[in-house]
Write a protein that holds these residues in place. Structure first.
Motif, mmCIF file in Angstrom:
data_model
loop_
_atom_site.group_PDB
_atom_site.id
_atom_site.type_symbol
_atom_site.label_atom_id
_atom_site.label_comp_id
_atom_site.label_asym_id
_atom_site.label_seq_id
_atom_site.Cartn_x
_atom_site.Cartn_y
_atom_site.Cartn_z
ATOM 1 N N VAL A 294 0.838 -1.359 -0.074
ATOM 2 C CA VAL A 294 0.029 0.024 -0.013
ATOM 3 C C VAL A 294 0.963 1.349 -0.011
ATOM 4 C CG1 VAL A 294 -1.979 1.404 1.248
ATOM 5 C CG2 VAL A 294 -1.929 -1.096 0.913
ATOM 6 N N ASP A 295 1.908 1.387 0.691
ATOM 7 C CA ASP A 295 2.911 2.303 0.869
ATOM 8 C C ASP A 295 3.628 2.512 -0.449
ATOM 9 O OD1 ASP A 295 2.627 2.642 3.607
ATOM 10 O OD2 ASP A 295 4.073 1.243 3.994
ATOM 11 N N VAL A 296 3.865 1.537 -1.121
ATOM 12 C CA VAL A 296 4.544 1.702 -2.301
ATOM 13 C C VAL A 296 3.405 2.340 -3.482
ATOM 14 C CG1 VAL A 296 5.462 0.504 -4.263
ATOM 15 C CG2 VAL A 296 6.604 0.005 -1.879
ATOM 16 N N HIS A 297 2.348 1.647 -3.309
ATOM 17 C CA HIS A 297 1.313 2.369 -4.297
ATOM 18 C C HIS A 297 1.162 3.632 -4.024
ATOM 19 C CE1 HIS A 297 -1.931 2.295 -7.147
ATOM 20 N NE2 HIS A 297 -2.618 2.939 -5.940
ATOM 21 N N ASP A 298 0.884 3.978 -2.710
ATOM 22 C CA ASP A 298 0.669 5.576 -2.733
ATOM 23 C C ASP A 298 1.897 6.389 -2.989
ATOM 24 O OD1 ASP A 298 -1.838 4.866 -1.364
ATOM 25 O OD2 ASP A 298 -1.139 4.900 0.618
ATOM 26 N N ALA A 299 3.033 5.891 -2.732
ATOM 27 C CA ALA A 299 4.301 6.687 -3.489
ATOM 28 C C ALA A 299 4.309 6.700 -4.965
ATOM 29 C CB ALA A 299 5.549 5.906 -2.825
ATOM 30 N N TRP A 300 3.975 5.748 -5.451
ATOM 31 C CA TRP A 300 3.723 5.747 -6.957
ATOM 32 C C TRP A 300 2.527 6.713 -7.541
ATOM 33 C CZ3 TRP A 300 -0.451 4.441 -9.861
ATOM 34 C CH2 TRP A 300 -0.125 4.693 -11.321
ATOM 35 N N ALA A 301 1.464 6.607 -6.743
ATOM 36 C CA ALA A 301 0.246 7.382 -6.978
ATOM 37 C C ALA A 301 0.623 8.805 -6.796
ATOM 38 C CB ALA A 301 -0.959 7.045 -6.189
ATOM 39 N N ALA A 302 1.330 9.093 -6.002
ATOM 40 C CA ALA A 302 1.629 10.690 -6.024
ATOM 41 C C ALA A 302 2.620 11.026 -7.005
ATOM 42 C CB ALA A 302 2.439 10.728 -4.351
ATOM 43 N N TRP A 303 3.521 10.193 -7.233
ATOM 44 C CA TRP A 303 4.597 10.688 -8.356
ATOM 45 C C TRP A 303 3.652 10.447 -9.640
ATOM 46 C CZ3 TRP A 303 5.998 6.919 -12.177
ATOM 47 C CH2 TRP A 303 7.042 7.439 -13.174
ATOM 48 N N MET A 304 2.631 9.844 -9.893
ATOM 49 C CA MET A 304 1.991 9.646 -11.352
ATOM 50 C C MET A 304 0.937 10.659 -11.476
ATOM 51 S SD MET A 304 1.458 8.410 -14.196
ATOM 52 C CE MET A 304 2.511 6.874 -14.057
ATOM 53 N N GLU A 305 0.384 11.346 -10.208
ATOM 54 C CA GLU A 305 -0.388 12.214 -10.304
ATOM 55 C C GLU A 305 0.008 13.672 -10.870
ATOM 56 O OE1 GLU A 305 -4.065 14.225 -9.397
ATOM 57 O OE2 GLU A 305 -3.669 12.217 -8.739
ATOM 58 N N ALA A 306 1.462 13.570 -10.755
ATOM 59 C CA ALA A 306 2.057 14.869 -11.275
ATOM 60 C C ALA A 306 2.437 14.513 -12.578
ATOM 61 C CB ALA A 306 3.428 15.256 -10.557
ATOM 62 N N ARG A 307 2.448 13.458 -13.074
ATOM 63 C CA ARG A 307 2.711 13.129 -14.520
ATOM 64 C C ARG A 307 1.472 12.923 -15.446
ATOM 65 N NH1 ARG A 307 7.975 11.043 -15.083
ATOM 66 N NH2 ARG A 307 7.110 9.623 -16.781
ATOM 67 N N ASN A 308 0.683 12.033 -14.824
ATOM 68 C CA ASN A 308 -0.551 11.668 -15.801
ATOM 69 C C ASN A 308 -1.672 11.502 -14.767
ATOM 70 O OD1 ASN A 308 -2.521 10.615 -17.195
ATOM 71 N ND2 ASN A 308 -1.389 8.792 -17.768
ATOM 72 N N PRO A 309 -2.415 12.808 -14.310
ATOM 73 C CA PRO A 309 -3.485 12.425 -13.548
ATOM 74 C C PRO A 309 -4.707 11.661 -13.818
ATOM 75 C CG PRO A 309 -3.221 14.760 -14.279
ATOM 76 C CD PRO A 309 -2.136 13.894 -14.880
ATOM 77 N N GLU A 310 -4.544 11.198 -15.181
ATOM 78 C CA GLU A 310 -5.856 10.322 -15.833
ATOM 79 C C GLU A 310 -5.367 8.842 -15.727
ATOM 80 O OE1 GLU A 310 -8.717 11.903 -16.106
ATOM 81 O OE2 GLU A 310 -7.602 13.624 -15.524
ATOM 82 N N HIS A 311 -4.213 8.571 -15.154
ATOM 83 C CA HIS A 311 -3.978 7.203 -15.119
ATOM 84 C C HIS A 311 -4.827 6.494 -14.458
ATOM 85 C CE1 HIS A 311 -1.701 3.593 -14.699
ATOM 86 N NE2 HIS A 311 -0.670 4.058 -15.375
ATOM 87 N N PRO A 312 -5.447 5.206 -14.996
ATOM 88 C CA PRO A 312 -6.145 4.456 -14.749
ATOM 89 C C PRO A 312 -6.018 3.711 -13.224
ATOM 90 C CG PRO A 312 -5.431 3.306 -16.406
ATOM 91 C CD PRO A 312 -4.917 4.819 -16.551
ATOM 92 N N ALA A 313 -4.751 3.562 -12.938
ATOM 93 C CA ALA A 313 -4.338 2.947 -11.635
ATOM 94 C C ALA A 313 -4.250 3.945 -10.377
ATOM 95 C CB ALA A 313 -3.076 2.300 -11.829
ATOM 96 N N LEU A 314 -4.637 5.551 -10.507
ATOM 97 C CA LEU A 314 -4.579 6.256 -9.526
ATOM 98 C C LEU A 314 -5.875 6.119 -8.702
ATOM 99 C CD1 LEU A 314 -3.430 9.519 -11.132
ATOM 100 C CD2 LEU A 314 -2.269 8.167 -9.455
ATOM 101 N N VAL A 315 -6.159 4.870 -8.079
ATOM 102 C CA VAL A 315 -6.991 4.450 -7.238
ATOM 103 C C VAL A 315 -6.449 3.926 -5.915
ATOM 104 C CG1 VAL A 315 -8.747 3.949 -8.918
ATOM 105 C CG2 VAL A 315 -7.223 2.076 -8.385
#
Length: 101
Positions: free
Chosen positions: A46-67
């Motif tokens: 969960v921690d790793v996913h949350d870190a990835w999600a924070a990083w991805m939010e700035a790159r591609n806020p529409e990414h389907p795995a941002l859940v």
């Protein structure tokens, strides 16, 4: 090079060959380095996913795995495991190095 970059590279060095980090993931590994310093071997998928999600939010806020992690399919959840294991291994290495100083 900063201590966080050193830790980020240490984490990367523990990734198995089959792990395929995203391109231009330097900032992501810096976040993983912060996780390692904050939680060590207590880091979870969960921690790793949350870190990835924070990083991805700035790159591609529409990414389907941002859940939330729990909403991901099992295959996507499993993709985080090599990063968790690499962070755990790096944390153990760092702890051993700190004890020998």
């Amino acid at each position: 090079m900063s201590y966080l970059r050193d830790d980020a590279r240490l984490i990367q060095s523990h990734l198995p060959p089959q792990a395929q980090p995203p391109e231009d993931a330097d900032a992501l590994f810096l976040i993983y380095a912060v996780l390692m310093r904050a939680k060590g071997v207590q880091v979870t998928e969960v921690d790793v996913h949350d870190a990835w999600a924070a990083w991805m939010e700035a790159r591609n806020p529409e990414h389907p795995a941002l859940v939330p992690f729990e909403s991901l399919d099992e295959a996507t959840q499993r993709a985080d495991l090599p990063y968790v294991q690499a962070i755990h291994a790096a944390a153990r290495d760092r702890a051993c190095a700190d004890r020998s100083d």
